[in-house]
Design an enzyme around this catalytic site. Sequence first.
Site, mmCIF file in Angstrom:
data_model
loop_
_atom_site.group_PDB
_atom_site.id
_atom_site.type_symbol
_atom_site.label_atom_id
_atom_site.label_comp_id
_atom_site.label_asym_id
_atom_site.label_seq_id
_atom_site.Cartn_x
_atom_site.Cartn_y
_atom_site.Cartn_z
ATOM 1 N N THR A 152 13.881 15.634 41.289
ATOM 2 C CA THR A 152 12.430 16.028 41.524
ATOM 3 C C THR A 152 12.092 17.441 40.979
ATOM 4 O O THR A 152 10.711 17.458 40.616
ATOM 5 C CB THR A 152 12.270 15.795 42.740
ATOM 6 O OG1 THR A 152 12.429 14.579 43.216
ATOM 7 C CG2 THR A 152 10.711 16.069 43.206
ATOM 8 N N HIS A 196 15.644 25.597 2.991
ATOM 9 C CA HIS A 196 15.376 24.292 3.804
ATOM 10 C C HIS A 196 14.864 23.362 2.750
ATOM 11 O O HIS A 196 15.506 22.248 2.624
ATOM 12 C CB HIS A 196 14.779 24.329 4.929
ATOM 13 C CG HIS A 196 15.463 25.266 5.876
ATOM 14 N ND1 HIS A 196 15.573 24.745 7.031
ATOM 15 C CD2 HIS A 196 16.082 26.190 5.967
ATOM 16 C CE1 HIS A 196 16.004 25.633 8.140
ATOM 17 N NE2 HIS A 196 16.388 26.510 7.222
ATOM 18 N N GLU A 225 3.237 8.798 37.231
ATOM 19 C CA GLU A 225 3.470 10.126 36.896
ATOM 20 C C GLU A 225 2.701 10.916 35.945
ATOM 21 O O GLU A 225 1.954 12.196 36.234
ATOM 22 C CB GLU A 225 4.809 10.281 36.414
ATOM 23 C CG GLU A 225 5.522 11.707 36.134
ATOM 24 C CD GLU A 225 5.927 12.281 37.409
ATOM 25 O OE1 GLU A 225 6.827 11.727 38.230
ATOM 26 O OE2 GLU A 225 5.427 13.612 37.826
HETATM 27 ZN ZN ZN Z 1 8.126 12.594 39.313
#
Ligand code: ZN
Length: 497
Positions: free
Chosen positions: A194, A316, A36
């Site tokens: 997908t 922070h 992928e």
């Molecule tokens: Zn995929």
Amino acid sequence: MSEQNGCSNGIACLGGVGGPWPRRLRVGLLDSTLREGEQTPGVSFTVEQKLEIARLLDEAGVSMIEAGHPNVAPDVYEAVKRIIGLKREGVIRRAEIVAHSRAVKKDIEVAAELEPDRIAIFYGVSDIHLRYKHRVSREEALSIIGEVIEYARQYGVKVRFTAEDATRADYGFLLEAVRTAREAGADRVSIADTVGIATPYAIRRLFERLTSDEPGVEYDIHAHNDLGMAVANSLAAVEGGATIIHVTVNGLGERAGIAPLEQVAVALKRHYGVDVVDLRRVVRLSRLVERYSGIPVPPTAPVVGENAFVHKAGVHVAGVLANPETYEPYPPEWVGRSRDYTIDKYTGRRALQARLERLGVRVSDEELVEILKRVKQRASARWLRDEDLLEIAEEVTGRALRPRPPEEIEALVTVKCEANIYTTSVARRLSIIPGVEEVAEVTGENDILLRVRAKSPVELNQVVEAIRSTRGVRETYTMLVLRRIPMSGGNGGQRQQ
Ligand code: ZN
Ligand code: COA
């Protein structure tokens, strides 16, 4: 709040949101950076790069490596072949090696001849895919799915069926496809979101239904990130019963990619107390894949981004200095990193004082207030380097706080002598030049080596000039010796060494 629920390392688990998961999860990762990930536009790994990435993935502890689709191109075939070779040689020790394939006999044959641990056969199951891509009816699709899986199984290889576009498929038909795959011999089914269209609740529900309606196979989640939901959907799938999450390093993949390995791995530990990989290796993997893919990791990327543990706003930083839990969901040490904070117009007194102390500078309360005022006046600075801060502190305190430039320069000078001259006599002449500290006759390309000291570049030039004009010297070459000069604070400075 037990360790096994991910509440270790001084990080408290809250009830409710982000709280410990009551059941023990059984889950692993399939990394698809090589398959992928290489479908990311612009990305093409070399075979050697793939081997290196595969080895690191295995060392990190992923359960499966999707090595590629062998029928796509000769180099993809070669990479899958050599990764399978590494597994056979025992270099890759743990990860199952998966080869990708369409529901086409030719693809299966090409994959099977490499003898991977598993072949993953994908086929679209939504009506959109059936109608426009495969141009088959639902019945025809089921018979193709059954037939190709049986065909692959004849090679004695494990088979995963990927139900492509499963999240847009009719549930009844999806279940039929899963059953068909199981009956044909698949032991795993990947549910692919997908186009990244699912939401976590829907995904969890889908996996709960599938694992209950068809418990005869194990389920993977393959979540695309088109709407930024890939990690959330992957976790939801696991809560619904999935046992493998598909990931890529840095979230590479088609379009917006899939769930990033580093984010999924940390989230599994943080929320469920599960260690799926050695977290201390994910940053190295990320940097390597960033380099090989040419796809930069943005500073804001979770876990691996440059800013992931860098704080800025004064409130922070003051909180983090008191206790890092105030603004950190998990300690950076989990992934082998450390926290930091920037100094700029958003800085507050506590941050500034801590930074000055880190630089070995002590200032009075009044000086601190004045330094802070001047820091805030530099609105155009994106952030102040320590050097800039020290400059301001020097202005305010009137003390020398920055390291002084070296007070002496040391150089090595090599000398080649004229061929017809006796080297020892040249060496003797050189040894009396002021600034020349040591003289040695050497063998090899050069004849004499000199160590020279000077107070300034100008003085160094004068010494070298004197060497050059010495009778018998044909050629010289000068190298500066850089050495760390102890940083004395100068007059009244407090900088520590
Ligand atoms: Zn995929
Ligand atoms: N199972 C079977 N056939 C499939 C399929 C699947 N899961 N997905 C697509 N197909 C078919 C399409 O219907 C189309 O067939 P058609 O030519 O009859 O219309 C064909 O495969 C895809 O078109 P195309 O890419 O033009 O075919 P090709 O034969 O030239 O190349 C590949 C096929 C696979 C070699 C090529 O597309 C490729 O290199 N792809 C990269 C890998 C890839 O696409 N992976 C997807 C992973 S999700």
